[in-house]
Design an enzyme around this catalytic site. Structure first.
Site, PDB file in Angstrom:
ATOM      1  N   LYS A   1     -30.145  12.535 130.855  1.00 51.32           N
ATOM      2  CA  LYS A   1     -30.678  13.713 131.556  1.00 51.32           C
ATOM      3  C   LYS A   1     -31.153  13.319 132.950  1.00 51.32           C
ATOM      4  O   LYS A   1     -30.901  14.027 133.936  1.00 51.32           O
ATOM      5  CB  LYS A   1     -31.846  14.322 130.749  1.00 51.32           C
ATOM      6  CG  LYS A   1     -31.382  15.069 129.507  1.00 51.32           C
ATOM      7  CD  LYS A   1     -32.522  15.366 128.540  1.00 51.32           C
ATOM      8  CE  LYS A   1     -31.965  15.961 127.243  1.00 51.32           C
ATOM      9  NZ  LYS A   1     -32.930  16.068 126.155  1.00 51.32           N
TER      10      LYS A   1
ATOM     11  N   GLN B   1     -38.918  15.674 124.305  1.00 48.28           N
ATOM     12  CA  GLN B   1     -37.757  15.190 123.555  1.00 48.28           C
ATOM     13  C   GLN B   1     -38.107  15.106 122.063  1.00 48.28           C
ATOM     14  O   GLN B   1     -39.154  14.584 121.681  1.00 48.28           O
ATOM     15  CB  GLN B   1     -37.334  13.815 124.099  1.00 48.28           C
ATOM     16  CG  GLN B   1     -36.042  13.276 123.515  1.00 48.28           C
ATOM     17  CD  GLN B   1     -34.814  14.125 123.859  1.00 48.28           C
ATOM     18  OE1 GLN B   1     -34.734  14.722 124.930  1.00 48.28           O
ATOM     19  NE2 GLN B   1     -33.858  14.176 122.954  1.00 48.28           N
TER      20      GLN B   1
ATOM     21  N   ASP C   1     -36.034  24.180 127.254  1.00 49.27           N
ATOM     22  CA  ASP C   1     -35.345  23.974 125.979  1.00 49.27           C
ATOM     23  C   ASP C   1     -35.254  25.283 125.193  1.00 49.27           C
ATOM     24  O   ASP C   1     -34.561  25.350 124.176  1.00 49.27           O
ATOM     25  CB  ASP C   1     -36.119  22.951 125.128  1.00 49.27           C
ATOM     26  CG  ASP C   1     -35.425  21.608 125.037  1.00 49.27           C
ATOM     27  OD1 ASP C   1     -34.198  21.566 125.218  1.00 49.27           O
ATOM     28  OD2 ASP C   1     -36.123  20.614 124.776  1.00 49.27           O
TER      29      ASP C   1
HETATM   30  N1  GUN Z   1     -33.315  16.323 120.348  1.00 43.06           N
HETATM   31  C1  GUN Z   1     -32.044  16.608 119.990  1.00 43.06           C
HETATM   32  N2  GUN Z   1     -31.575  17.671 120.700  1.00 43.06           N
HETATM   33  C2  GUN Z   1     -32.579  18.052 121.514  1.00 43.06           C
HETATM   34  C3  GUN Z   1     -32.703  19.084 122.476  1.00 43.06           C
HETATM   35  O1  GUN Z   1     -31.797  19.880 122.733  1.00 43.06           O
HETATM   36  N3  GUN Z   1     -33.905  19.142 123.098  1.00 43.06           N
HETATM   37  C4  GUN Z   1     -34.916  18.290 122.828  1.00 43.06           C
HETATM   38  N4  GUN Z   1     -36.059  18.453 123.491  1.00 43.06           N
HETATM   39  N5  GUN Z   1     -34.841  17.328 121.945  1.00 43.06           N
HETATM   40  C5  GUN Z   1     -33.670  17.209 121.284  1.00 43.06           C
END
Ligand code: GUN
Length: 289
Positions: free
Chosen positions: A53, A97, A120
């Site tokens: 990211k 995350q 998210d």
């Molecule tokens: N862990 C796995 N997929 C995601 C996601 O799309 N967002 C976040 N914050 N954590 C994740």
């Protein structure tokens, strides 16, 4: 006939290019969209996702701040960090995350994020808006899958769609997005008695179960759109939930793993960060009168 491959690499690049154009326009107005990512602990997969990211943010001109916290960080300390980020004008998007270490309350942390910065789309205010079909920040993976389905040109309305997996991150929001598009949606999960009975009548099949080769060719309707959200590491290689070789002989469209949904998830996160920045800056301007 072999299925057409939905190329996540090319499609995500198109979306990122569009997002980058929007960022250039923002920068001309003196605004740099900013994303803060909180990672707690050292889950290897999470560390990899977060590094990716950060790399993509840098490549398209989003300011990114990675906040790394040790696995034993108390809940209150993370809450304080989120409250500060909620107030910070350089930050337009906040992401925690997942998964988090077990001593933490995920739901409480996610619901502390300012919904306008919830890139998210996990805050219940945003999931509530999705439920009602109102515009909202959508979770990256189902939003990306929706874009992939649209890219095939296949009409969603009136089709039988089957979602395998009922997670809050993928399965549930995916089912609602498809319902909002007037598909007839079934949601299957690990206790579904006869999975094949559902999958084999799906015109659109989205699989997010985390079980390699769960979906075999005999479980797929000829000509179906098959989207593989699975990411499992087997012998150091990433594999999906669909037996790609065999299913591509039956399906009309299929996504590969890697090079499929994963890239779209990140591209949608970037788009959400810019969307959040646009709303926050518009709100700030209107409050100035
Ligand atoms: N862990 C796995 N997929 C995601 C996601 O799309 N967002 C976040 N914050 N954590 C994740």
């Amino acid at each position: 006939m072999a299925a057409q491959i939905i190329n996540g690499k090319a499609l995500s690049a198109e979306h990122l290019a569009g997002t980058q154009e929007a960022i250039i326009k923002f920068k001309a107005r003196g605004i740099v969209p900013g994303l803060a990512v909180i990672i707690v602990g050292e889950n290897p997969a999470s560390m990899k996702y977060v590094a990716n990211k950060e790399k993509i943010c840098q490549s398209i001109g989003i300011y990114s701040r990675i906040i790394r916290m040790p696995a034993h960080t108390p809940q209150a300390e993370i809450e304080t960090t989120i409250r500060q980020l909620n107030e910070e004008s350089a930050i337009h998007g906040i992401l925690v995350q997942l998964p988090l270490p077990p001593h933490l309350s995920t739901l409480r942390l996610l619901s502390l994020i300012n919904p306008a910065k919830d890139v998210d789309g996990f805050h219940y205010q945003n999931s509530g808006k999705l439920f009602y079909g109102l515009p909202s920040l959508l979770p990256g993976t189902p939003k990306g899958v929706h874009e992939m389905i649209k890219s095939t040109g296949v009409t969603i309305a009136g089709k039988d769609a089957v979602v395998v997996g009922r997670s809050n991150i993928v399965g549930k929001p995916m089912a609602i997005i498809l319902m909002n598009e007037d598909a007839t949606v079934s949601v299957c999960h690990k206790l579904t008695a006869d999975l094949k009975a559902y999958t084999s009548r799906a015109d659109i099949l989205v699989v997010a179960a985390g079980k390699p080769k769960l979906i075999t060719a005999d479980m797929v309707k000829p000509g179906a759109v098959v989207i593989d959200v699975g990411i499992t590491y087997v012998d150091g290689k990433v594999v999906g939930d669909v037996d790609f070789q065999a299913v591509s002989e039956v399906a009309g469209f299929i996504t590969p793993v890697p090079g499929g949904v994963g890239r779209m998830t990140v591209a949608m996160l970037m788009a959400n960060t810019v969307e959040a920045a646009a709303s926050i800056e518009a709100e700030r301007l209107s409050s100035l009168g």
